[in-house]
Write a protein that holds these residues in place. Structure first.
Motif, short mmCIF file in Angstrom:
data_model
loop_
_atom_site.label_atom_id
_atom_site.label_comp_id
_atom_site.label_asym_id
_atom_site.label_seq_id
_atom_site.Cartn_x
_atom_site.Cartn_y
_atom_site.Cartn_z
N GLY A 1 4.59 10.80 -4.79
CA GLY A 1 5.25 11.51 -4.21
C GLY A 1 5.86 11.01 -3.33
O GLY A 1 5.27 10.21 -1.58
N ASN A 2 7.05 11.11 -2.85
CA ASN A 2 8.10 10.64 -1.57
C ASN A 2 7.66 11.53 -0.12
O ASN A 2 7.82 11.13 1.12
N ASP A 3 6.67 12.50 -0.69
CA ASP A 3 6.56 12.98 1.53
C ASP A 3 4.85 13.23 1.24
O ASP A 3 4.18 13.50 2.26
N ALA A 4 4.30 12.13 0.80
CA ALA A 4 2.90 11.77 0.69
C ALA A 4 2.73 11.46 2.27
O ALA A 4 1.17 11.09 2.80
N LEU A 5 3.81 10.54 2.42
CA LEU A 5 3.87 9.89 3.68
C LEU A 5 4.41 10.14 4.63
O LEU A 5 5.66 10.23 4.19
N ASP A 6 3.93 9.67 6.18
CA ASP A 6 5.13 10.17 7.81
C ASP A 6 4.57 8.80 8.41
O ASP A 6 3.44 8.82 8.71
N LEU A 7 5.06 7.63 8.26
CA LEU A 7 4.55 7.09 8.71
C LEU A 7 4.47 6.85 10.18
O LEU A 7 3.44 6.51 11.02
N ARG A 8 5.35 7.84 10.82
CA ARG A 8 5.23 8.58 12.24
C ARG A 8 4.08 9.07 12.80
O ARG A 8 3.51 9.02 14.17
N ASP A 9 2.97 9.51 11.87
CA ASP A 9 2.00 9.92 11.87
C ASP A 9 0.98 8.84 12.08
O ASP A 9 -0.50 9.02 12.19
N ARG A 10 1.03 7.70 11.48
CA ARG A 10 0.13 6.04 11.35
C ARG A 10 -0.22 6.68 12.83
O ARG A 10 0.16 5.90 13.73
N VAL A 11 -1.63 5.97 12.76
CA VAL A 11 -2.54 5.93 14.28
C VAL A 11 -2.70 4.53 14.15
O VAL A 11 -2.94 3.24 13.39
N ASP A 12 -1.77 3.60 15.26
CA ASP A 12 -2.04 1.73 15.28
C ASP A 12 -2.71 1.43 15.95
O ASP A 12 -3.20 0.56 15.30
N MET B 1 0.54 -0.93 0.17
CA MET B 1 0.00 0.04 -0.03
C MET B 1 0.83 1.94 0.09
O MET B 1 0.73 2.00 -1.02
N TYR B 2 2.23 1.03 0.60
CA TYR B 2 3.15 2.33 0.66
C TYR B 2 3.57 2.67 -0.07
O TYR B 2 3.35 3.68 -0.66
N ASP B 3 3.88 1.72 -1.19
CA ASP B 3 4.63 1.71 -2.20
C ASP B 3 4.05 2.38 -3.29
O ASP B 3 4.61 3.27 -4.25
#
Length: 458
Positions: free
Chosen positions: A103-114, A94-96
């Motif tokens: 683009g590479n700035d679309a995701l920041d996994l630090r913001d992911r809600v576990d 999904m992330y790929d």
């Protein structure tokens, strides 16, 4: 391939309402060239579909009701894919896909809600030689009966016989624990199916052979399993598939490899097979045998005895065959078959209907019982009963046709189900409609006075 569709929520109210849109990211591949040298996109075996949905607190449905955001504001991602080894592989795909498109700035996994990382669906399957299909169907039918018999559970099960269809059998329940499996809070479906047009494919084609699949899809109330529960969910699904395969006598040499299943060389699934099924099967058939004894020994009528005998002798009989060989009215045949089916003694397959005992084991037991309860009964005895029933029905019709005012059909013959006026019955029209829906009545069982009907109903 990126598309969009209208999202279920937006902003504003009434005429000022404006819907948001969700994005659909789908993996596609080019197919081979056609006769004109053109190629078209198609879904690959390793499929991927990512839904991207907005989640903001000021969003509302068109009705004005607020959109629930159980995990706070942000963007909800839902990924559907095939042949993943674990949930982290699903997330990586999904992330790929998102990074490749946005683009590479679309995701920041630090913001992911576990807490939002949940399993919406999962499945496990094997493919096996078509010669073992009937054994699997019978095993699934037994499981369906055990679950319903053991706990009066909510169960959805059906079977269809279709020459070109794909679905052969399906059992869905949340009470697999009645068969000895670990109890789960979600419903699990077990189904057996084949590809469309499987009979046209050669035997060396994997899609000529059936597939046994267990799947989980959501929960009936409560929270979805977290991805940390992946192994527990998959172990449960694999145990159901592998156990039913063992119960049906499928050996490793019977497995068939395809693009995503290694067949006989696939790694073994480690699971603990539930115990007690053999005793449960014995107890269940003893219960059914008691039902057969009770029906066959009825002193008031030989109708059910003759119906059971024809089904046993023919190893399955149509309504036409039962009507012809017993001399019973079709409505009587359908009535008694419906009762026997509700008791779990027989089942009705296909269209036109074929009435059979629910298993080969019960068929053999029924033959023993029928010989035991009427050892002196000969084939010519049943033929005589059939002729007598047919003659009685014809005489009743002749008597009725000579009356100035036709009288209700009498039910003086214990083997016949006669007609009566609605006013003399304790049943209502709703009751009759229910019996019709249950297949205990058909078009030949209901009479309507047509001379008083409006022209559009005649």
């Amino acid at each position: 391939m990126l598309t969009s569709s209208r999202w279920k929520a937006g902003t504003g109210r009434g005429d000022d309402y404006r819907a948001y849109y969700e994005q659909h990211l789908k993996l596609r591949e080019w197919g081979p060239e056609d006769d004109n040298g053109e190629r078209s996109l198609r879904k690959p075996p390793l499929a991927l579909h990512v839904e991207i949905m907005p989640q903001f607190r000021d969003m509302v449905y068109k009705s004005g009701d607020p959109l629930e955001c159980p995990h706070g504001e942000g963007t909800r991602l839902l990924a559907w894919t095939t042949w993943a080894e674990d949930p982290y592989e699903i997330e990586r795909r999904m992330y790929d896909a998102i990074l490749a498109v946005y683009g590479n700035d679309a995701l920041d996994l630090r913001d992911r809600v576990d807490d939002a990382r949940k399993l919406a669906r999962a499945e496990a399957h094997i493919r096996f030689l078509i010669a073992k299909k009937n054994a699997v169907v019978e095993t699934m039918e037994q499981s369906k009966q055990f679950v319903a018999w053991g706990g009066e559970s909510e169960i959805d099960a059906h079977q269809r016989r279709q020459q070109e269809g794909w679905l052969e059998a399906k059992v869905e329940t949340d009470r697999w624990y009645l068969l000895g499996f670990d109890e789960q809070r979600y419903s699990t479906e077990l189904k057996l199916y084949q590809a469309n047009g499987w009979h046209k494919k050669p035997k060396n084609d994997p899609f000529h052979h059936p597939k046994l699949e267990a799947s989980y899809a959501g929960v009936n109330g409560g929270e979805l399993p977290h991805i940390d529960e992946w192994d527990t969910v998959m172990d449960h699904l694999r145990a159901i598939v592998a156990t039913h395969a063992q119960w049906a006598g499928i050996e490793r040499s019977d497995l068939v490899a395809d693009d995503f299943f290694d067949g006989p060389t696939s790694p073994p699934w480690e699971f603990e097979r539930p115990t007690g099924r053999r005793q449960m099967l014995k107890n269940r058939y003893e219960d059914l045998a008691t039902d057969i004894y009770r029906e066959a020994l009825k002193e008031s009528t030989t109708a059910v005895y003759d119906i059971l005998r024809v089904i046993a002798e023919e190893t399955g009989a149509s309504y036409d065959c039962l009507q012809e060989r017993t001399g019973l009215a079709r409505s009587t045949v359908r009535y008694h078959v419906a009762r026997l089916a509700e008791a779990g003694v027989v089942k009705r397959l296909g269209n036109p209907v074929l009435v059979v005992f629910v298993s080969q084991a019960l068929l053999e037991r029924a033959r023993e019982i029928l010989r035991e309860v009427r050892p002196e009964d000969m084939p010519e005895d049943m033929e005589e009963r059939a002729e007598e029933r047919t003659e009685r029905r014809e005489e009743q019709r002749e008597e009725q046709s000579t009356d100035d005012e036709p009288a209700p059909d009498s039910a003086s013959d214990p083997d016949e189900i006669g007609f009566q006026y609605l006013a003399t019955l304790s049943a209502s029209l709703a009751d009759i409609a229910l019996e019709y829906d249950r297949d205990r009545l058909d078009d030949r069982d209901v009479r309507v006075r047509a001379d008083e009907l409006p022209g559009r109903l005649r």
